[in-house]
Design an enzyme around this catalytic site. Structure first.
Site, short mmCIF file in Angstrom:
data_model
loop_
_atom_site.label_atom_id
_atom_site.label_comp_id
_atom_site.label_asym_id
_atom_site.label_seq_id
_atom_site.Cartn_x
_atom_site.Cartn_y
_atom_site.Cartn_z
N GLU A 188 0.83 -1.19 0.00
CA GLU A 188 0.00 0.00 0.00
C GLU A 188 0.87 1.26 0.00
O GLU A 188 1.93 1.30 0.63
CB GLU A 188 -0.92 -0.01 1.22
CG GLU A 188 -1.91 -1.15 1.13
CD GLU A 188 -3.00 -1.09 2.20
OE1 GLU A 188 -4.14 -1.42 1.85
OE2 GLU A 188 -2.72 -0.72 3.34
N CYS B 164 3.46 8.52 1.29
CA CYS B 164 3.92 7.62 2.36
C CYS B 164 4.08 6.25 1.71
O CYS B 164 3.10 5.67 1.24
CB CYS B 164 2.87 7.59 3.47
SG CYS B 164 3.27 6.44 4.79
N CYS C 25 5.92 -6.88 7.93
CA CYS C 25 7.02 -6.39 8.76
C CYS C 25 7.34 -7.43 9.82
O CYS C 25 6.44 -8.08 10.37
CB CYS C 25 6.64 -5.07 9.44
SG CYS C 25 7.99 -4.36 10.41
N CYS D 149 5.30 -4.91 16.20
CA CYS D 149 4.70 -3.95 17.15
C CYS D 149 3.22 -4.27 17.31
O CYS D 149 2.52 -4.48 16.32
CB CYS D 149 4.90 -2.52 16.66
SG CYS D 149 6.64 -2.15 16.38
N CYS E 158 0.26 -2.25 15.50
CA CYS E 158 0.43 -1.91 14.08
C CYS E 158 -0.12 -3.04 13.20
O CYS E 158 0.27 -4.20 13.36
CB CYS E 158 1.92 -1.69 13.80
SG CYS E 158 2.30 -1.55 12.05
N CYS F 253 -1.65 6.04 9.98
CA CYS F 253 -0.42 5.40 10.47
C CYS F 253 -0.76 4.06 11.09
O CYS F 253 -1.67 3.96 11.91
CB CYS F 253 0.23 6.22 11.58
SG CYS F 253 0.81 7.80 11.06
N1 SAH Z 1 8.59 0.74 10.67
C1 SAH Z 1 8.76 2.13 10.83
C2 SAH Z 1 7.93 2.96 9.88
C3 SAH Z 1 6.49 2.57 9.64
S1 SAH Z 1 5.32 2.89 10.87
C4 SAH Z 1 8.50 2.55 12.27
O1 SAH Z 1 7.94 1.75 13.02
O2 SAH Z 1 8.89 3.65 12.63
C5 SAH Z 1 5.16 4.66 10.97
C6 SAH Z 1 4.68 5.13 12.35
O3 SAH Z 1 3.33 4.73 12.62
C7 SAH Z 1 5.52 4.56 13.49
O4 SAH Z 1 5.88 5.56 14.41
C8 SAH Z 1 4.55 3.58 14.12
O5 SAH Z 1 4.88 3.30 15.46
C9 SAH Z 1 3.25 4.28 13.97
N2 SAH Z 1 2.09 3.40 14.15
C10 SAH Z 1 2.03 2.07 13.96
N3 SAH Z 1 0.79 1.60 14.24
C11 SAH Z 1 0.05 2.66 14.62
C12 SAH Z 1 -1.31 2.83 15.01
N4 SAH Z 1 -2.16 1.80 15.05
N5 SAH Z 1 -1.74 4.07 15.32
C13 SAH Z 1 -0.89 5.14 15.25
N6 SAH Z 1 0.40 5.04 14.88
C14 SAH Z 1 0.87 3.82 14.57
FE1 SF4 Z 2 6.93 -2.67 11.58
FE2 SF4 Z 2 4.64 -1.51 12.21
FE3 SF4 Z 2 6.52 -1.78 14.08
FE4 SF4 Z 2 6.89 -0.04 12.07
S1 SF4 Z 2 5.29 0.06 13.67
S2 SF4 Z 2 8.35 -1.55 12.85
S3 SF4 Z 2 5.85 -1.13 10.39
S4 SF4 Z 2 5.43 -3.47 13.06
#
Ligand code: SAH
Ligand code: SF4
Length: 353
Positions: free
Chosen positions: A94, A107, A114, A118, A121, A340
């Protein structure tokens, strides 16, 4: 074809007996005019036309296959669109395009899925599928740029590597792609308008500093103690905060740049003023800007976003305790799951975990 840097393209052409000057028109055709057409325009010099005919196309040395747009959804906020792109092997990623007052930011994704896991996410919840190739990263930017061109909008201004995946877990491909994307004779998105966001891959941050990469860096924290952070970000156990913050200090000392720190605000989990004070202490001595992102909903995590008053109080503590500026992100594209952390695609049967 899209993953050759300008230097590699020159090398490839000269190895085939062409002049280095032949690289420029081809580079422009690919990265400025955003052509997918393999029949070279009449103005190309004959040796370059012959090289293209012999080397470019199905079954030849180089291919140029556009990702297929299989869905495009526009948010009712009128500012956000999400593209679902199918890659050559059938995997999908995406790409999100956000615009405000004629300034557009793309973006983009760096991996399918991934591996970092996390909890909050959606991409982490789906697991790792594969790294994207440099050409597949470049192709997403081209796709967003073409969509703007077709709509008669101004060109892309900013690029954020905040889509699916962890950019520093796919370092080589990401750096090659960024070299190509930032070239002034091509897509021309200047390095100062490109932000790479990492979950905190310490060796990658040190390598960025060592190689003096010119892009802006964002580091996702979400917790100011190892215990609290690792409960949300499992790789916090592999790279504890002390190591991560030391890498950030090295990075800002070497590059002279400030660092963005991202903090997804989750009600009752990491939105207290005591946690804001701990974050302020953690960032002492680092030129920092904090981006607060109210949690966006995902299928695999139960939390809710911090209340607006809680977010404001968090910001006040950062500023009062340590003079740290922060921005509370506007929620965008939530209705079409383009916010995000909301990016995920269904896995193909048989694709790796
Ligand atoms: N992998 C990288 C970049 C992609 S995520 C990283 O983790 O930084 C981009 C941002 O979105 C990150 O700061 C991540 O923690 C945040 N993010 C992930 N899931 C989210 C959610 N459900 N709500 C708000 N922010 C989120
Ligand atoms: Fe991966 Fe999502 Fe964690 Fe970023 S926030 S490192 S995309 S699992």
């Amino acid at each position: 074809m899209l993953e050759l840097s300008l230097g590699e393209l020159i090398g490839t052409l000269t190895a085939a007996g062409l002049s280095p000057a032949h690289a420029r028109p081809l580079w422009r055709h690919l990265h400025h005019e955003l052509q997918w057409d393999l029949s070279p325009p009449a103005g190309f010099p004959p040796p370059l036309r012959r090289w293209i005919a012999a080397n470019l196309g199905q079954g030849r040395r180089f291919s140029l296959t556009p990702p297929q747009e299989i869905a495009r959804v526009a948010s009712t906020d009128g500012l956000t669109s999400k593209f679902l792109l199918r890659l050559e092997d059938g995997e999908t990623v995406e790409t999100v395009l956000m615009g405000f007052r004629g300034r557009h930011t793309a973006c983009i994704s760096t991996q399918a899925g991934c591996a970092m896991g996390c909890l909050f996410c959606a991409t982490g919840q789906m697991g790792f599928v594969r790294n994207l190739r440099a050409g597949e990263i470049v192709a997403q930017v081209r796709h967003a740029q073409s969509a703007l061109r077709n709509a008669g909008s101004p060109a892309l201004r900013n690029l954020v590597l905040m889509g699916m995946g962890e950019p520093l877990h796919n370092y080589e491909a990401v750096m090659t792609a960024l070299d190509i994307i930032s070239d002034p004779g091509g897509l021309n998105i200047g390095p100062a308008r490109i932000t790479l966001s990492t979950v905190g891959v310490v060796p990658g941050i040190l390598r960025l500093a060592e190689e003096r990469r010119p892009y802006r860096l964002a580091v996702s924290l979400h917790g100011a103690s190892d215990e609290e952070r690792s409960a949300l970000v499992p790789v916090g156990r592999r790279w504890p905060l002390q190591e991560l913050m030391a890498a950030c200090r090295t990075y800002s000392a070497r590059t002279g740049r400030h660092i963005f720190f991202e903090w997804t605000l989750i009600r009752g989990i990491n939105d207290s003023t005591a946690q804001a004070a701990r974050l302020a202490a953690l960032l002492a001595g680092i030129p920092a800007h904090v981006n607060l992102i109210p949690l966006n909903p995902t299928g695999g995590y139960d939390g809710t976003a911090a209340a607006p008053a809680g977010a404001k109080a968090f910001q006040r503590v950062l500023l009062a305790e340590a003079g740290i500026p922060s921005t509370l992100r506007q929620r965008r594209g939530i209705d079409v799951a383009a916010g995000c952390g909301q990016l995920r695609v269904e896995k193909r049967p048989g694709s790796p975990r």
